[in-house]
Design an enzyme around this catalytic site. Structure first.
Site, mmCIF file in Angstrom:
data_model
loop_
_atom_site.group_PDB
_atom_site.id
_atom_site.type_symbol
_atom_site.label_atom_id
_atom_site.label_comp_id
_atom_site.label_asym_id
_atom_site.label_seq_id
_atom_site.Cartn_x
_atom_site.Cartn_y
_atom_site.Cartn_z
ATOM 1 N N CYS A 59 -27.725 49.294 86.964
ATOM 2 C CA CYS A 59 -27.112 50.127 85.918
ATOM 3 C C CYS A 59 -25.773 49.579 85.417
ATOM 4 O O CYS A 59 -25.279 49.989 84.369
ATOM 5 C CB CYS A 59 -26.944 51.562 86.422
ATOM 6 S SG CYS A 59 -28.522 52.308 86.854
ATOM 7 N N HIS A 98 -21.670 54.785 81.966
ATOM 8 C CA HIS A 98 -23.112 54.761 82.235
ATOM 9 C C HIS A 98 -23.603 56.206 82.325
ATOM 10 O O HIS A 98 -22.959 57.055 82.941
ATOM 11 C CB HIS A 98 -23.361 54.021 83.547
ATOM 12 C CG HIS A 98 -24.747 54.190 84.064
ATOM 13 N ND1 HIS A 98 -25.857 54.001 83.264
ATOM 14 C CD2 HIS A 98 -25.216 54.559 85.295
ATOM 15 C CE1 HIS A 98 -26.945 54.233 83.989
ATOM 16 N NE2 HIS A 98 -26.586 54.578 85.214
ATOM 17 N N ASN A 118 -31.347 58.702 82.515
ATOM 18 C CA ASN A 118 -30.677 57.478 82.961
ATOM 19 C C ASN A 118 -31.537 56.279 82.531
ATOM 20 O O ASN A 118 -32.616 56.065 83.087
ATOM 21 C CB ASN A 118 -30.509 57.519 84.482
ATOM 22 C CG ASN A 118 -29.822 56.294 85.042
ATOM 23 O OD1 ASN A 118 -29.653 55.289 84.346
ATOM 24 N ND2 ASN A 118 -29.431 56.363 86.297
HETATM 25 N N1 COA Z 1 -36.488 69.637 91.415
HETATM 26 C C1 COA Z 1 -36.299 70.630 92.291
HETATM 27 N N2 COA Z 1 -35.792 70.437 93.513
HETATM 28 C C2 COA Z 1 -35.441 69.181 93.851
HETATM 29 C C3 COA Z 1 -35.612 68.102 92.983
HETATM 30 C C4 COA Z 1 -36.164 68.361 91.711
HETATM 31 N N3 COA Z 1 -36.361 67.405 90.814
HETATM 32 N N4 COA Z 1 -35.170 66.970 93.578
HETATM 33 C C5 COA Z 1 -34.734 67.331 94.799
HETATM 34 N N5 COA Z 1 -34.906 68.663 94.979
HETATM 35 C C6 COA Z 1 -34.581 69.483 96.127
HETATM 36 C C7 COA Z 1 -34.499 68.697 97.411
HETATM 37 O O1 COA Z 1 -35.785 68.503 97.959
HETATM 38 C C8 COA Z 1 -33.648 69.597 98.259
HETATM 39 O O2 COA Z 1 -34.463 70.635 98.768
HETATM 40 P P1 COA Z 1 -34.247 71.188 100.259
HETATM 41 O O3 COA Z 1 -32.840 71.747 100.251
HETATM 42 O O4 COA Z 1 -35.314 72.192 100.376
HETATM 43 O O5 COA Z 1 -34.397 70.009 101.155
HETATM 44 C C9 COA Z 1 -32.674 70.215 97.259
HETATM 45 O O6 COA Z 1 -33.291 70.042 95.971
HETATM 46 C C10 COA Z 1 -31.326 69.560 97.253
HETATM 47 O O7 COA Z 1 -31.515 68.159 97.234
HETATM 48 P P2 COA Z 1 -30.313 67.171 97.141
HETATM 49 O O8 COA Z 1 -30.811 65.762 97.122
HETATM 50 O O9 COA Z 1 -29.291 67.540 98.186
HETATM 51 O O10 COA Z 1 -29.737 67.585 95.708
HETATM 52 P P3 COA Z 1 -28.421 67.126 95.032
HETATM 53 O O11 COA Z 1 -27.576 68.285 94.725
HETATM 54 O O12 COA Z 1 -27.786 65.966 95.728
HETATM 55 O O13 COA Z 1 -28.987 66.597 93.640
HETATM 56 C C11 COA Z 1 -29.414 64.507 92.569
HETATM 57 C C12 COA Z 1 -29.879 65.513 93.618
HETATM 58 C C13 COA Z 1 -30.361 63.334 92.611
HETATM 59 C C14 COA Z 1 -29.456 65.172 91.206
HETATM 60 C C15 COA Z 1 -27.973 64.071 92.902
HETATM 61 O O14 COA Z 1 -27.855 63.691 94.241
HETATM 62 C C16 COA Z 1 -27.509 62.955 92.037
HETATM 63 O O15 COA Z 1 -27.360 63.093 90.849
HETATM 64 N N6 COA Z 1 -27.220 61.765 92.636
HETATM 65 C C17 COA Z 1 -26.832 60.607 91.887
HETATM 66 C C18 COA Z 1 -28.059 59.966 91.353
HETATM 67 C C19 COA Z 1 -27.756 58.905 90.361
HETATM 68 O O16 COA Z 1 -26.999 59.105 89.469
HETATM 69 N N7 COA Z 1 -28.406 57.752 90.522
HETATM 70 C C20 COA Z 1 -28.318 56.673 89.645
HETATM 71 C C21 COA Z 1 -27.039 55.959 89.804
HETATM 72 S S1 COA Z 1 -27.023 54.564 88.790
#
Ligand code: COA
Length: 332
Positions: free
Chosen positions: A122, A259, A289
């Site tokens: 990215c 980004h 993204n």
């Molecule tokens: N829909 C519904 N629930 C979802 C889900 C989706 N698409 N994806 C994950 N969950 C669930 C998980 O399974 C988890 O459930 P549980 O509590 O029963 O285990 C819960 O939501 C929380 O998951 P978690 O991973 O802790 O959520 P989060 O608040 O960290 O949000 C992201 C997840 C991916 C949105 C977040 O971590 C994020 O934005 N990270 C950065 C990612 C990024 O930008 N990557 C590219 C960088 S270049």
């Protein structure tokens, strides 16, 4: 005694054209509810994403990149014969080799110059700008197409709700032209770039396949929370370094074009840097993204809607797998 910079003009890489391309097919959060157990409110609340574009059959990364490159050339009032460097940032090349940039070069009908890909996930577009800027500054090349083009839909595990809701496809491009500058921050063009990487974080964001290991393409894997923390924690350093090098502050900035991974990461970073929210360009709602394509797509959107104007001071910033991260400060 005269300032040394007055006697020795330097070469600045000035953006003289910009363009982008998004595949026609739009996939909404509602559409994804039919594929994985997710919901529109969950995706919007956690990421700010509402929809993304997905490439159609035959729409490879070079096809998207070529369309963006043509749009950037048309915007600059130039033709492919005016270009002597093509840099394509991508993690989703058409093939393991040759480089996607060479396929775009061929598509443009170019027989001159050099073309190569940049692999910084990215952060690829920021790495691409930094690389092209150094080529132009050295005097070895004169006009560069810097392209960010991706088809992440092809490396997504469509059964993994933690990642498949985040990404989209698209391409953006700029034309950089070497012009004489004074060395001052009032010059148009790239003023400074800061690149970083730390390969110890591979397992936090990676693709689990490749020609030299599994002989397959593999799928994207991510530890979302770790990426989130690293992004907000680290990316501000390279922005502060760029401000310091150029002798400008967050207040001098007209636009912050980060980004586009996640609205919460973008806003937390802007707040930490003291950049006013109204100066932040956000396109993640409509694009998702798009990895290396996200910054040039956002630049093109801001220029087309009239926000981004000649003379504006713009900070680009990104973080990606590796981790890689970086910033580029430029005067449009
Ligand atoms: N829909 C519904 N629930 C979802 C889900 C989706 N698409 N994806 C994950 N969950 C669930 C998980 O399974 C988890 O459930 P549980 O509590 O029963 O285990 C819960 O939501 C929380 O998951 P978690 O991973 O802790 O959520 P989060 O608040 O960290 O949000 C992201 C997840 C991916 C949105 C977040 O971590 C994020 O934005 N990270 C950065 C990612 C990024 O930008 N990557 C590219 C960088 S270049």
């Amino acid at each position: 005694m005269a300032d040394k910079r007055d006697e020795c003009p330097i070469r600045r890489s000035v953006v003289v054209g910009c363009g982008s391309y998004l595949p026609e097919r739009v996939v909404t959060n509602k559409d994804l509810e039919a594929i994985v157990e997710t919901s529109d409110p969950w995706i919007v609340q956690r990421t700010g994403i509402r929809e993304r574009h997905i490439a159609g059959e035959g729409e490879t990364t070079s096809v998207l990149g070529l369309k963006a490159a043509r749009a950037a050339l048309a915007d600059a009032g130039l033709t492919a014969s005016d270009i002597d460097l093509v840099v394509c940032a991508t993690s989703t090349p058409d093939f393991t080799f040759p480089a996607t940039a060479t396929q775009i070069q061929a598509g443009l009908g170019m027989e001159q110059g050099a073309a190569f890909d940049i692999q910084a996930v990215c952060t690829g577009f920021v790495y691409g700008i930094a690389t092209a800027d150094k080529f132009l500054a050295s005097g070895s090349h004169h006009r560069a197409l810097v392209i960010g083009a991706e088809t992440f839909s092809r490396i997504i595990d469509w059964t993994d709700r933690g990642t498949c809701v985040l990404f989209g496809d698209g391409a953006g491009a700029v034309v950089l032209e070497a012009r004489e500058g004074t060395g001052a921050a009032s010059d148009r063009g790239v003023l400074t770039t800061k690149l970083r990487s730390d390969g110890r974080h591979r397992e936090k964001l990676y693709v689990d396949g490749g020609p030299g290991s599994t002989r397959t393409t593999g799928h994207l894997r991510m530890q979302g929370q770790d990426v989130f923390k690293f992004a907000v924690g680290k990316v501000t350093d390279v922005v502060r370094d760029a401000f310091a090098s150029a002798g400008v502050t967050a207040e001098d900035l007209d636009w912050f074009v980060p980004h586009q991974a996640n609205r919460r990461i973008i806003e937390a970073s802007a707040d930490k840097l003291g950049i006013a929210r109204e100066k932040v360009v956000i396109t993640v709602e409509r694009h998702g993204n798009t990895s290396a394509a996200s910054i040039p797509l956002a630049l093109d959107a801001a220029r087309k809607d009239g926000r981004l104007k000649e003379g504006n001071l713009v900070m680009l910033e990104a973080i990606g797998g590796g981790f890689t991260w970086g910033s580029a400060l430029l005067r449009w």
